[in-house]
Design an enzyme around this catalytic site. Structure first.
Site, PDB file in Angstrom:
ATOM      1  N   ASP A   2      58.243   8.384  14.744  1.00 41.53           N
ATOM      2  CA  ASP A   2      58.062   9.112  16.002  1.00 41.53           C
ATOM      3  C   ASP A   2      57.083   8.323  16.868  1.00 41.53           C
ATOM      4  O   ASP A   2      55.910   8.155  16.506  1.00 41.53           O
ATOM      5  CB  ASP A   2      57.515  10.512  15.700  1.00 41.53           C
ATOM      6  CG  ASP A   2      57.549  11.432  16.915  1.00 41.53           C
ATOM      7  OD1 ASP A   2      58.117  11.027  17.940  1.00 41.53           O
ATOM      8  OD2 ASP A   2      57.008  12.547  16.823  1.00 41.53           O
ATOM      9  N   ASP A  14      62.702   8.300  21.351  1.00 44.47           N
ATOM     10  CA  ASP A  14      61.400   8.016  20.734  1.00 44.47           C
ATOM     11  C   ASP A  14      61.290   8.424  19.273  1.00 44.47           C
ATOM     12  O   ASP A  14      60.199   8.385  18.712  1.00 44.47           O
ATOM     13  CB  ASP A  14      60.278   8.671  21.547  1.00 44.47           C
ATOM     14  CG  ASP A  14      60.394  10.187  21.587  1.00 44.47           C
ATOM     15  OD1 ASP A  14      61.461  10.713  21.254  1.00 44.47           O
ATOM     16  OD2 ASP A  14      59.392  10.838  21.950  1.00 44.47           O
ATOM     17  N   GLU A  15      62.395   8.797  18.623  1.00 39.44           N
ATOM     18  CA  GLU A  15      62.288   9.147  17.207  1.00 39.44           C
ATOM     19  C   GLU A  15      63.611   8.904  16.492  1.00 39.44           C
ATOM     20  O   GLU A  15      64.678   8.962  17.083  1.00 39.44           O
ATOM     21  CB  GLU A  15      61.847  10.598  17.017  1.00 39.44           C
ATOM     22  CG  GLU A  15      62.759  11.622  17.632  1.00 39.44           C
ATOM     23  CD  GLU A  15      62.308  13.056  17.359  1.00 39.44           C
ATOM     24  OE1 GLU A  15      61.765  13.320  16.276  1.00 39.44           O
ATOM     25  OE2 GLU A  15      62.537  13.901  18.239  1.00 39.44           O
TER      26      GLU A  15
END
Length: 371
Positions: free
Chosen positions: A23, A121-122
């Site tokens: 993350d 983003d993850e």
């Protein structure tokens, strides 16, 4: 569907996997700070300044300095401004964020092909069998974290465990730039100490119902049997019964065949003006484009969804001349559909944007310039 506890054989957790949940830390804001070092010690908010939008707009994310003022994603930009007037508001550059996300994903693929992106983003990574032939998942987590810092100039936090559910929770534990390991032996005690709202699937509106039953955390949840949880909470109760016992055997899915990709938002305060409608349609369109580019897809059919305050729902769609994943092209179609079919005679409680009829870029024909 009812389950008889006396006749029910509880499945065992699959502890054979080594799963990472990576993350990125305050991703969009961190990119802006990396690209402009003058922002390093300032509160940064990714949103149009409310002075430029007559107070409208939503925060996409913010850096950790801004969070100290109580600012968070999905907050109105006007509220963020009230909490921190000296914050730096940046509209954001989605194309740039997508490019950086792709650079990070290429690092993941150096370690494993079993990568399941959740957003820009993850992502989940299954490193049980990895390209580096490294047995320690913690060692791989440290290597990935350091490589992203060295090559991309950004930090991430990583959860390490034997299933996706626990790894995702663990990645939040030591932010920013942290790594948290939860072993099979530690899993149940780790889950018992979590507040009930930290269990994925328990939404903000559900929390009071759990609290009313004196289910405040994982330990309280653990005491409930399967039948009672299903009776009270249906499918969510079934899922939570197993999750709090560390059982969530879903594999990392590196490819998914999907008929459509979309996103929608339900509004607690109904929309009653066109500016707000278009702001949210823009935001939803960006999210759809983001999902398409993560999966290397283009789509040809664009659909909008509108639900009015009396629950009547309409969907309208338009087909492009050829598949695309261009935000400007999509948003122009979304606006056209709204102007043709939308109205504000009733307030709006939900908006959605979805796309279908895909073209997979990874397998599309490559045109060569031979001149």
């Amino acid at each position: 569907m009812q389950y008889g506890i006396l006749n029910f054989t509880e499945p065992e957790p699959d502890t054979s996997r080594k799963i990472l949940h990576v993350d990125m830390d305050a991703f969009y804001a961190s990119i802006e700070m990396r690209d402009n070092p003058k922002l390093a010690n300032q509160p940064v908010v990714i949103a149009k300044h409310p002075n430029l939008t007559e107070g409208r707009g939503i925060v996409s994310t913010c850096n950790y300095i801004a969070r100290q003022y109580g600012i968070h994603s999905a907050m109105s930009s006007l509220e963020a401004y009230k909490r921190c007037p000296h914050a730096v508001f940046i509209h954001g550059n989605m194309a740039h964020y997508i490019e950086v996300s792709e650079q990070i994903r290429q690092i993941f693929y150096q370690y494993t092909d079993s990568v399941e992106p959740l957003s820009l983003d993850e992502a989940y990574l299954d490193v049980t069998h990895n390209k580096k032939d490294i047995k320690s998942a913690i060692k791989i987590a440290h290597l990935i974290q350091q490589q992203i810092l060295d090559e991309i100039g950004l930090t991430c936090s990583i959860g390490v465990s034997y299933n996706k559910f626990i790894a995702k929770i663990a990645s939040d534990f030591h932010k920013p730039f942290g790594i948290t390991l939860v072993t099979p032996e530690e899993a149940v005690e780790f889950l018992k100490q979590l507040p009930i709202e930290d269990f994925y699937g328990v939404g903000r509106k559900s929390v009071p119902a759990f609290h009313a039953l004196k289910i405040m955390n994982g330990a309280d949840l653990f005491e409930w049997n399967l039948d009672d949880l299903i009776q009270r909470f249906g499918k969510m109760g079934h899922s939570l019964y197993f999750k709090v016992r560390g059982i969530h055997n879903s594999p990392v899915k590196s490819t998914r065949e999907r008929k459509s990709i979309g996103t929608e938002t339900t509004f607690a305060k109904f929309l009653d003006n066109e500016a707000d409608v278009l702001t949210f349609f823009e935001r939803l369109t960006l999210k759809v484009v983001q999902k398409l580019k993560l999966k290397s897809l283009k789509a040809q059919t664009i659909t909008i969804k509108i639900r009015f305050d009396d629950f009547e729902t309409i969907t309208r769609q338009l087909q492009l001349s050829k598949p695309s994943n261009d935000f400007e092209e999509y948003y122009a179609v979304v606006q056209k559909l709204w102007h043709k079919h939308g109205n504000l005679e009733r307030n709006i409680r939900l908006l959605g944007v979805s796309v279908s009829k895909f073209e997979d870029l990874k397998y599309s024909t490559i045109q060569l310039d031979l001149e």
